[in-house]
Design a protein around this motif. Structure first.
Motif, short mmCIF file in Angstrom:
data_model
loop_
_atom_site.label_atom_id
_atom_site.label_comp_id
_atom_site.label_asym_id
_atom_site.label_seq_id
_atom_site.Cartn_x
_atom_site.Cartn_y
_atom_site.Cartn_z
N TYR A 54 26.53 117.30 -30.75
CA TYR A 54 25.60 117.94 -31.54
C TYR A 54 24.16 118.01 -31.21
O TYR A 54 23.46 119.13 -31.18
CB TYR A 54 25.65 117.00 -32.96
N TRP A 55 23.68 116.84 -30.32
CA TRP A 55 22.34 117.16 -29.83
C TRP A 55 22.32 118.10 -28.43
O TRP A 55 21.42 118.50 -28.65
CB TRP A 55 21.88 115.82 -29.43
N ILE A 56 23.41 118.21 -27.68
CA ILE A 56 23.55 119.04 -26.76
C ILE A 56 23.54 120.49 -27.09
O ILE A 56 22.81 121.17 -26.82
CB ILE A 56 24.69 118.74 -25.79
N ASP A 57 24.11 120.55 -28.34
CA ASP A 57 24.43 122.04 -28.77
C ASP A 57 22.98 122.38 -29.33
O ASP A 57 22.55 123.59 -28.99
CB ASP A 57 25.18 122.03 -30.21
N PHE A 58 22.06 121.41 -29.96
CA PHE A 58 20.85 121.62 -30.67
C PHE A 58 19.87 122.18 -29.46
O PHE A 58 19.17 123.14 -29.43
CB PHE A 58 20.48 120.51 -31.32
N GLY A 59 20.01 121.22 -28.35
CA GLY A 59 18.92 121.48 -27.18
C GLY A 59 19.32 122.80 -26.54
O GLY A 59 18.31 123.52 -26.31
N PHE A 60 20.43 123.07 -26.24
CA PHE A 60 20.76 124.40 -25.41
C PHE A 60 20.67 125.59 -26.60
O PHE A 60 20.76 126.79 -25.87
CB PHE A 60 22.33 124.35 -25.02
N SER A 61 20.58 125.50 -27.62
CA SER A 61 20.37 126.70 -28.64
C SER A 61 19.07 127.27 -28.32
O SER A 61 18.94 128.58 -28.71
CB SER A 61 20.64 126.26 -30.04
N PHE A 62 18.33 126.64 -27.88
CA PHE A 62 16.86 127.21 -27.53
C PHE A 62 17.08 128.04 -26.42
O PHE A 62 15.89 129.04 -26.15
CB PHE A 62 15.89 126.21 -27.23
N LEU A 63 18.01 128.15 -25.71
CA LEU A 63 18.36 129.11 -24.46
C LEU A 63 18.80 130.53 -24.79
O LEU A 63 19.05 131.44 -24.14
CB LEU A 63 19.21 128.43 -23.46
N GLU A 64 19.31 130.52 -26.42
CA GLU A 64 19.36 131.96 -26.40
C GLU A 64 18.37 133.13 -26.41
O GLU A 64 17.32 132.77 -26.23
CB GLU A 64 19.55 131.96 -28.45
N PRO A 65 19.00 134.23 -25.93
CA PRO A 65 20.25 134.63 -26.22
C PRO A 65 21.12 134.54 -24.94
O PRO A 65 22.19 135.20 -24.66
CB PRO A 65 20.14 136.23 -26.25
N SER A 66 20.73 133.67 -24.04
CA SER A 66 21.53 133.50 -22.82
C SER A 66 22.82 132.66 -23.23
O SER A 66 22.98 132.00 -24.16
CB SER A 66 20.84 132.54 -21.86
N GLU A 67 23.89 133.05 -22.36
CA GLU A 67 25.40 132.53 -22.76
C GLU A 67 25.38 131.13 -22.58
O GLU A 67 26.34 130.42 -22.73
CB GLU A 67 26.31 133.27 -22.16
N ILE A 68 24.25 130.83 -21.63
CA ILE A 68 24.42 129.13 -21.06
C ILE A 68 24.29 128.50 -22.23
O ILE A 68 24.55 127.30 -22.14
CB ILE A 68 23.13 128.94 -20.15
N SER A 69 23.57 128.88 -23.66
CA SER A 69 23.48 128.15 -24.66
C SER A 69 24.72 127.70 -25.08
O SER A 69 24.83 126.68 -26.20
CB SER A 69 22.77 128.91 -25.90
N TRP A 70 25.88 128.27 -25.03
CA TRP A 70 27.27 127.76 -25.52
C TRP A 70 28.13 127.45 -24.57
O TRP A 70 29.18 126.55 -24.62
CB TRP A 70 27.82 128.68 -26.34
N ARG A 71 28.18 128.12 -23.12
CA ARG A 71 28.88 127.73 -22.09
C ARG A 71 28.64 126.29 -21.34
O ARG A 71 29.61 125.50 -21.12
CB ARG A 71 28.65 128.87 -21.06
#
Length: 533
Positions: free
Chosen positions: A174-191
């Motif tokens: 959950y925390w990794i999902d939250f942290g990487f959500s700030f990289l939107e709209p890059s696909e890195i945010s979910w990959r």
């Protein structure tokens, strides 16, 4: 270090090493359970997989169709787990515990790579299936490997700790999902969050093979010398130590007992009441899954954002906090499981879960800011009740209630129930929310309420009971309605600190003979009564 046998570890250090690797596998299990929850609402994710977009901006019929696709795509992981667990019935004894775990971890690496590199729905679903298959192998093997390498008085506590580590993996995801959500709209945010599970899997791949194989499996394969080496290393004693030789003899006796069992024995109803006990173990796994826990585990961020109508940032923060609180709450059971007992924990937690779902239904049906806050809070409350009562219990209870002769097969059957009903809940959740909305919570409130009388009438207390004591309780039961009452009336053989409370008949007879008591007194002992001391 890698050149030394078991990394040069012996005794407690070697036991800790086994527990650490087992714990990492359960962290991986939990991470995989939770990682998708925070990714489904990301724009970069739905851009690549528009078939899984369930945002409210879409027409109702499109949202409903996409919800079905999303449920199937996400739940394919559970179908993979189900297949992996069943495959372990064959591979587990063929490969051994370590090689099965090595194989499962490698398969999970491949599955994670497939998911991370996916640009089509079919590619993504394939990755989910492959990852699930590897996880099914691992989750069916890790408890067996650890229990067969640990001492009997540690097994219950270790299993509850493993349950807590599952929530630790969910929290991390959950925390990794939250942290990487700030990289939107890059696909890195979910990959990247999907790919990160490879780290846990590689740790298992690197360290599992140099650790000890299960001594039970080694004896099963006729490798007695290696089994003795493992036992002496785990106890840090010489090979001729009397305690180790006794343990070796006990394992041999247990293997002879289990080897004589067949699959048909699961369904017999002689004095041992095997089928009765198998059903209890199977249904407690079913109850765990239909309680609704994976409604939250897989879809927490989606629920906060799309159905409680919180801002996306706040929704992800709350989902991460929910996972953290879930992890902390799971440790409560580690410390109170033996003090409170199984029945009370299950009954009180199920009542709390039912009430939480009812309040969630009421709050989300009313709508508005204040009721949204209450609904958000009760997602935390539900997780707390589940973590304390059900998280590890569904894995612990089947092993305690089934006899040694059929335990392995019975536990495999009950584990398959966990995964197939997990699949059902994960698949229907987005469809239910899209079509009946808040009424989804009502369904789970009613289900949990219905579980309470089942637990009260049919599930006996197993705390402080040995396997032999449970055998005796079921032998005295003439119907399914008797067992709880008999368990409550039957005196405990051992106390809360392991002290002897009741002298078993065989021990009393032996004691009687050594004391050369009178023949009349000896006959008084033989009549089958027990003497409390």
């Amino acid at each position: 270090m890698f050149g030394k046998r078991f990394f040069g570890l012996r005794g407690p250090k070697l036991n800790y090493a086994i527990s650490i690797i087992a714990g990492i596998d359960f962290l991986l299990f939990g991470y995989d359970q939770g990682v998708m929850g925070g990714l489904l609402t990301l724009k970069s994710f739905t851009k690549v997989f528009p078939e899984m977009d369930t945002s409210e901006s879409l027409p109702a019929h499109v949202r409903s169709r996409n919800a079905e696709v999303q449920g199937v795509a996400i739940s394919m992981y559970n179908i993979g787990c189900f297949c992996g667990a069943l495959a372990c019935l064959y591979l587990g004894d063929k490969l051994g515990r370590r090689k099965t775990l090595f194989t499962g971890a490698m398969i999970m690496v491949i599955g994670a790579i497939l998911q991370t590199t996916a640009y089509s729905l079919g590619h993504f679903i394939t990755g989910r299936l492959v990852t699930g298959f590897g996880n099914g192998l691992n989750t069916a093997t890790v408890p067996v490997w650890q229990s067969e390498c640990s001492k009997s008085h540690d097994r219950g506590r270790l299993l509850m700790i493993e349950g807590a580590l599952v929530t630790g993996g969910i929290m991390i995801s959950y925390w990794i999902d939250f942290g990487f959500s700030f990289l939107e709209p890059s696909e890195i945010s979910w990959r990247f969050p999907i790919a990160f599970q490879i780290v846990f899997a590689l740790v298992i791949v690197i360290f599992i093979l140099p650790l000890p194989e299960s001594p039970r499996w080694l004896l099963l394969k006729g490798r007695e010398t290696e089994a003795l080496e493992v036992l002496t290393a785990l106890d840090d004693v010489p090979a001729d130590d009397p305690q180790v030789m006794g343990e070796l003899a006990e394992i041999k006796t247990a293997l002879e007992e289990t080897a004589a069992a067949t699959f048909k024995d699961l369904f017999t109803m002689d004095e041992n009441r095997n089928f009765h006990r198998v059903v209890l173990g199977y249904m407690i796994q079913v109850f765990q899954q239909i309680s609704g826990i994976n409604l939250i585990t897989y879809y927490a961020a989606t629920i906060y954002e799309q159905y409680i109508h919180l801002e996306p940032l706040l929704a992800r923060i709350l989902a991460a906090c929910n996972g953290t609180e879930y992890f902390l709450a799971s440790w409560i059971s580690v410390f109170i499981i033996e003090k409170v007992g199984r029945r009370k924990l299950l009954l009180w937690s199920t009542a709390g879960m039912s009430a939480s779902m009812a309040i969630l239904a009421i709050m989300t049906s009313i709508g508005g800011g204040a009721t949204g806050i209450v609904a958000a809070i009760f997602l935390f409350v539900f997780n707390t009740f589940f973590a304390v009562g059900w998280l590890g219990m569904a894995w612990l209870y089947p092993a305690e209630v089934t006899p040694l002769r059929i335990r392995a097969r019975a536990n495999s059957l009950s584990t398959s129930a966990n995964w197939i009903f997990n699949f059902m809940v994960v698949m229907i959740t987005p469809v239910a929310f899209a079509n009946i909305q808040y009424r989804t919570y009502i369904i789970f409130a009613v289900i949990n309420a219905a579980i309470i009388p089942c637990l009260y009438w049919f599930y006996p207390e197993t705390a402080y009971r040995s396997l032999e004591e449970m055998d005796n309780i079921f032998k005295k039961s003439k119907s399914i309605w008797d067992t709880v009452r008999i368990a409550a009336q039957e005196p405990l053989r051992h106390g809360k600190h392991g002290e002897l409370l009741v002298i078993p008949d065989a021990e009393r007879r032996a004691s009687d003979l050594t004391k050369t008591e009178s023949k009349a007194e000896h006959r008084e002992y033989i009549d089958g009564s027990s003497e409390t001391i």
